[in-house]
Design a protein around this motif. Structure first.
Motif, PDB file in Angstrom:
ATOM      1  N   UNK A 111       0.826  -1.198   0.000  1.00 53.67           N
ATOM      2  CA  UNK A 111       0.000   0.000   0.000  1.00 53.67           C
ATOM      3  C   UNK A 111       0.859   1.245   0.000  1.00 53.67           C
ATOM      4  N   UNK A 112       0.236   2.375  -0.332  1.00 52.10           N
ATOM      5  CA  UNK A 112       0.903   3.665  -0.212  1.00 52.10           C
ATOM      6  C   UNK A 112       1.856   4.002  -1.322  1.00 52.10           C
ATOM      7  N   UNK A 113       1.807   3.302  -2.454  1.00 55.60           N
ATOM      8  CA  UNK A 113       2.770   3.588  -3.514  1.00 55.60           C
ATOM      9  C   UNK A 113       2.562   4.988  -4.090  1.00 55.60           C
ATOM     10  N   UNK A 114       1.309   5.380  -4.250  1.00 56.17           N
ATOM     11  CA  UNK A 114       0.995   6.730  -4.730  1.00 56.17           C
ATOM     12  C   UNK A 114       0.609   7.593  -3.532  1.00 56.17           C
ATOM     13  N   UNK A 115       1.288   8.704  -3.404  1.00 53.70           N
ATOM     14  CA  UNK A 115       1.224   9.464  -2.162  1.00 53.70           C
ATOM     15  C   UNK A 115      -0.147  10.057  -1.878  1.00 53.70           C
ATOM     16  N   UNK A 116      -0.955  10.325  -2.910  1.00 47.94           N
ATOM     17  CA  UNK A 116      -2.236  10.979  -2.664  1.00 47.94           C
ATOM     18  C   UNK A 116      -3.386   9.987  -2.559  1.00 47.94           C
ATOM     19  N   UNK A 221      -1.235  -8.247  -4.116  1.00 43.21           N
ATOM     20  CA  UNK A 221      -2.254  -7.202  -4.063  1.00 43.21           C
ATOM     21  C   UNK A 221      -1.550  -5.868  -3.836  1.00 43.21           C
ATOM     22  N   UNK A 222      -1.595  -4.990  -4.836  1.00 44.25           N
ATOM     23  CA  UNK A 222      -1.017  -3.652  -4.739  1.00 44.25           C
ATOM     24  C   UNK A 222      -2.183  -2.671  -4.662  1.00 44.25           C
ATOM     25  N   UNK A 223      -2.467  -2.161  -3.464  1.00 42.55           N
ATOM     26  CA  UNK A 223      -3.683  -1.381  -3.210  1.00 42.55           C
ATOM     27  C   UNK A 223      -3.517   0.068  -3.641  1.00 42.55           C
ATOM     28  N   UNK A 224      -4.527   0.564  -4.365  1.00 48.54           N
ATOM     29  CA  UNK A 224      -4.513   1.924  -4.902  1.00 48.54           C
ATOM     30  C   UNK A 224      -5.909   2.533  -4.807  1.00 48.54           C
ATOM     31  N   UNK A 225      -5.992   3.782  -5.268  1.00 49.03           N
ATOM     32  CA  UNK A 225      -7.279   4.429  -5.523  1.00 49.03           C
ATOM     33  C   UNK A 225      -7.171   5.128  -6.876  1.00 49.03           C
ATOM     34  N   UNK A 226      -8.286   5.365  -7.564  1.00 43.91           N
ATOM     35  CA  UNK A 226      -8.214   6.088  -8.838  1.00 43.91           C
ATOM     36  C   UNK A 226      -7.804   7.545  -8.653  1.00 43.91           C
ATOM     37  N   UNK A 227      -7.850   8.066  -7.454  1.00 45.52           N
ATOM     38  CA  UNK A 227      -7.509   9.454  -7.164  1.00 45.52           C
ATOM     39  C   UNK A 227      -8.139   9.858  -5.856  1.00 45.52           C
ATOM     40  N   UNK A 228      -7.670  10.944  -5.267  1.00 51.07           N
ATOM     41  CA  UNK A 228      -8.147  11.316  -3.932  1.00 51.07           C
ATOM     42  C   UNK A 228      -9.591  11.784  -3.889  1.00 51.07           C
ATOM     43  N   UNK A 229     -10.157  12.159  -5.019  1.00 50.49           N
ATOM     44  CA  UNK A 229     -11.512  12.702  -4.983  1.00 50.49           C
ATOM     45  C   UNK A 229     -12.496  11.931  -5.849  1.00 50.49           C
ATOM     46  N   UNK A 230     -12.044  10.977  -6.657  1.00 45.57           N
ATOM     47  CA  UNK A 230     -12.962  10.257  -7.535  1.00 45.57           C
ATOM     48  C   UNK A 230     -13.858   9.315  -6.733  1.00 45.57           C
ATOM     49  N   UNK A 231     -15.098   9.235  -7.143  1.00 46.76           N
ATOM     50  CA  UNK A 231     -16.063   8.378  -6.468  1.00 46.76           C
ATOM     51  C   UNK A 231     -16.554   7.303  -7.431  1.00 46.76           C
ATOM     52  N   UNK A 232     -17.198   6.287  -6.879  1.00 45.79           N
ATOM     53  CA  UNK A 232     -17.740   5.225  -7.726  1.00 45.79           C
ATOM     54  C   UNK A 232     -17.484   3.857  -7.122  1.00 45.79           C
ATOM     55  N   UNK A 233     -17.866   2.840  -7.855  1.00 45.17           N
ATOM     56  CA  UNK A 233     -17.676   1.470  -7.397  1.00 45.17           C
ATOM     57  C   UNK A 233     -16.218   1.070  -7.574  1.00 45.17           C
ATOM     58  N   UNK A 285       1.829 -16.090  -9.418  1.00 49.05           N
ATOM     59  CA  UNK A 285       0.803 -16.703 -10.249  1.00 49.05           C
ATOM     60  C   UNK A 285      -0.282 -15.698 -10.617  1.00 49.05           C
ATOM     61  N   UNK A 286      -0.742 -14.916  -9.624  1.00 50.14           N
ATOM     62  CA  UNK A 286      -1.794 -13.920  -9.846  1.00 50.14           C
ATOM     63  C   UNK A 286      -1.359 -12.587  -9.244  1.00 50.14           C
ATOM     64  N   UNK A 287      -1.723 -11.494  -9.897  1.00 45.77           N
ATOM     65  CA  UNK A 287      -1.415 -10.169  -9.373  1.00 45.77           C
ATOM     66  C   UNK A 287      -2.589  -9.235  -9.655  1.00 45.77           C
ATOM     67  N   UNK A 288      -2.944  -8.435  -8.665  1.00 48.41           N
ATOM     68  CA  UNK A 288      -4.125  -7.577  -8.746  1.00 48.41           C
ATOM     69  C   UNK A 288      -3.797  -6.178  -8.237  1.00 48.41           C
ATOM     70  N   UNK A 289      -4.413  -5.185  -8.868  1.00 47.89           N
ATOM     71  CA  UNK A 289      -4.328  -3.804  -8.395  1.00 47.89           C
ATOM     72  C   UNK A 289      -5.741  -3.326  -8.063  1.00 47.89           C
TER      73      UNK A 289
END
Length: 525
Positions: A111-116, A221-233, A285-289
């Motif tokens: 986690x935390x790869x992208x600072x925002x 599992x490399x955990x991210x978000x699409x951006x600090x303000x984007x909403x959605x599923x 074997x498997x990798x997910x973001x």
């Protein structure tokens, strides 16, 4: 300078260098440290090999979990808008059930790869908290998986301000104009030095390779978000194959994530992790973001629940065709078969299975990951067992002893997948015949029998007690054949490991890799 970076610097100029992005969920480094300290109190948590290999300069409550320090201004010569950047710790810990010593699937969570994208760190926190919980699914995961958690792989990016930073740039003071998640390949960023500009990547990547030995990595599992303000599923980036995997099916069934099928760009953590070990990757074997959008209310518990959903899907994936763990009392029976079937509860070995490694089921029909590597075996034309002269042990049946397979040269059989550092009683039934003498060695003990006293209708059983599997979970049987051949009728293996005898993690290194056995007891028919 890109337009995206100009926008980034302009936004930072507005808020200065002492805060997180405007409107962004905050998960500061202090919270990551608290997560590690809290997790360390669990009996299911231990330092990783990379942390044990690193000696921190300064004592702290989390010192045992530090895998390296970023250079900062003192080590790298860079500043953040004239402000000195401190050298910051990178942390990792391992989660598993250390009392279960059987081969496990290795799992990596970052986690935390992208600072925002700091609310993704709450997702990681929820993932970890569930893994350490008393939930039955969590307990099952711990018995089947060895999980390596790297909770903050861009600590300088977390430390520095990142207001207005466009999504996709893995900002860090060392290299603020590039995306950290494009520089994981060894060919682009060589290992072995912590020089600029990718110290974070090198420290984390080398730690993952050391901790997993780049073997047996099932899930990343490399955990991210699409951006600090984007909403959605929330959605998950994955290849088509990975999206169709048992994990993909399980997480889709929960209806909290969708998949964005994307093979990934070269240099991403996800694509690098699936690169073969020979090319510097993990061979995963498997990798997910997973990309978790901003959720209404910004409640940490909401983000943590997505981490729990990921963990539950991992539980489902690990439960598909996974062997049960070894357990005291587990019994394996093998019939070296030519003519007569022994009935249920037996593994039947025939001459046609020569030079293969068939899986073994226990006496109840359960797979626990055990197998036997067979030599060249020949089918006998003679059979018969003098039950009156040589009563069989209670576990055996006449049909198992009544026929046999044989070999005409010295040979070995290797029992694998028995669980590391466990004890077994091993008992053999071997027919006697004229001019044939067999010497068998198990561990450090050797017994010779078939002393040419009777015909094949008579036989011996021999018991090797408390044979130790060692760290590799194996038992090697060596047969020294004198005469024309050696015959094998049946074999029984029973796990006799006392519950209190399973070594703690710290003691495993002391035991070493050798196979140790107590003196065998020979029992004649």
């Amino acid at each position: 300078m890109s337009a995206r970076y100009r926008h980034y610097l302009a936004a930072i100029a507005v808020v200065g260098f002492a805060g997180t992005a405007l409107g962004q969920v905050s998960y500061p480094l202090s919270q990551t440290r608290n997560l590690v300290v809290s997790a360390a109190a669990s009996p299911y948590v231990a330092p990783t090999a990379s942390a044990l290999a690193y000696t921190p300069a300064t004592p702290s409550a989390y010192a045992d979990y530090i895998i390296g320090m970023t250079p900062g201004t003192a080590g790298g010569g860079y500043t953040w808008f004239g402000t000195n950047v401190p050298s910051l710790e990178m942390l990792a810990f391992r989660v598993t059930d250390f009392t279960v010593n059987t081969p496990k699937t290795k799992v990596i969570i970052t986690g935390g790869q992208h600072a925002d994208e700091q609310h993704s760190l709450y997702v990681l926190q929820g993932f970890v908290n569930f893994l350490l919980s008393a939930d039955a699914a969590a307990a099952s995961i711990r018995t089947k998986a060895d999980i390596f958690v790297y909770p903050q792989i861009n600590p300088e990016g977390n430390w520095a301000p990142n207001a207005g930073k466009s999504s996709g740039i893995g900002f860090q003071p060392e290299h603020p104009t590039e995306d950290m998640n494009r520089f994981w390949n060894v060919a682009d960023v060589p290992s072995g030095t912590y020089s600029r500009p990718w110290s974070n990547t090198i420290i984390a990547r080398d730690a993952m390779r050391l901790d997993t030995q780049s073997t047996g990595v099932g899930f990343v599992f490399d955990l991210h978000t699409p951006g600090p303000t984007q909403t959605g599923k929330p959605f998950i980036f994955a290849s088509a194959t990975d999206a169709a995997s048992p994990f993909g099916a399980a997480i889709t069934a929960e209806n909290r994530f969708s998949f964005d099928v994307d093979p990934g760009e070269t240099g991403m953590l996800r694509t690098w992790s699936k690169t073969a070990a020979a090319q510097g990757g993990l061979g995963a074997q498997y990798a997910f973001t997973p990309e978790i959008h901003r959720q209404s209310g910004d409640a940490p518990a909401t983000y943590e629940s997505y981490g729990q959903s990921l963990a539950m899907a991992l539980y489902s994936a690990l439960s598909v065709n996974q062997p049960e763990a070894p357990a005291t009392g587990t019994e394996y029976r093998i019939d070296f078969h030519n003519r007569l079937l022994p009935g249920s509860g037996w593994n039947v070995i025939t001459a046609a299975m020569s030079n293969s490694s068939p899986t073994l089921l226990d006496a109840t029909g359960v797979s626990r990951g055990a197998s036997i590597a067979l030599p060249t075996l020949l089918a006998s034309t003679a059979d018969g067992w003098n039950q009156a002269a040589n009563p069989l042990p209670t576990w055996a049946v006449l049909n198992a002893a009544d026929d046999y397979l044989f070999t005409q040269s010295d040979t070995t059989m290797l029992l694998s997948g028995l669980g590391a550092n466990r004890y077994y009683d091993l008992e053999l039934i071997m027919a006697r015949d004229l001019n044939r003498t067999t010497t068998v060695t198990v561990g450090e003990n050797t017994v010779a029998w078939n002393e040419q006293l009777h015909g094949y209708q008579n036989g011996d059983t021999v018991l090797f007690a408390n044979v130790f599997t060692g760290a590799n979970g194996q038992i090697l049987l060596s047969f020294d054949i004198a005469g024309t051949s050696g015959a094998f009728n049946a074999l029984r293996l029973v796990d006799v490991t006392p519950v209190s005898a399973v070594p703690e993690p710290a003691s495993l290194a002391v035991l070493g890799l050798g196979v140790v056995a107590l003196l065998p007891r020979r029992r004649l028919g």
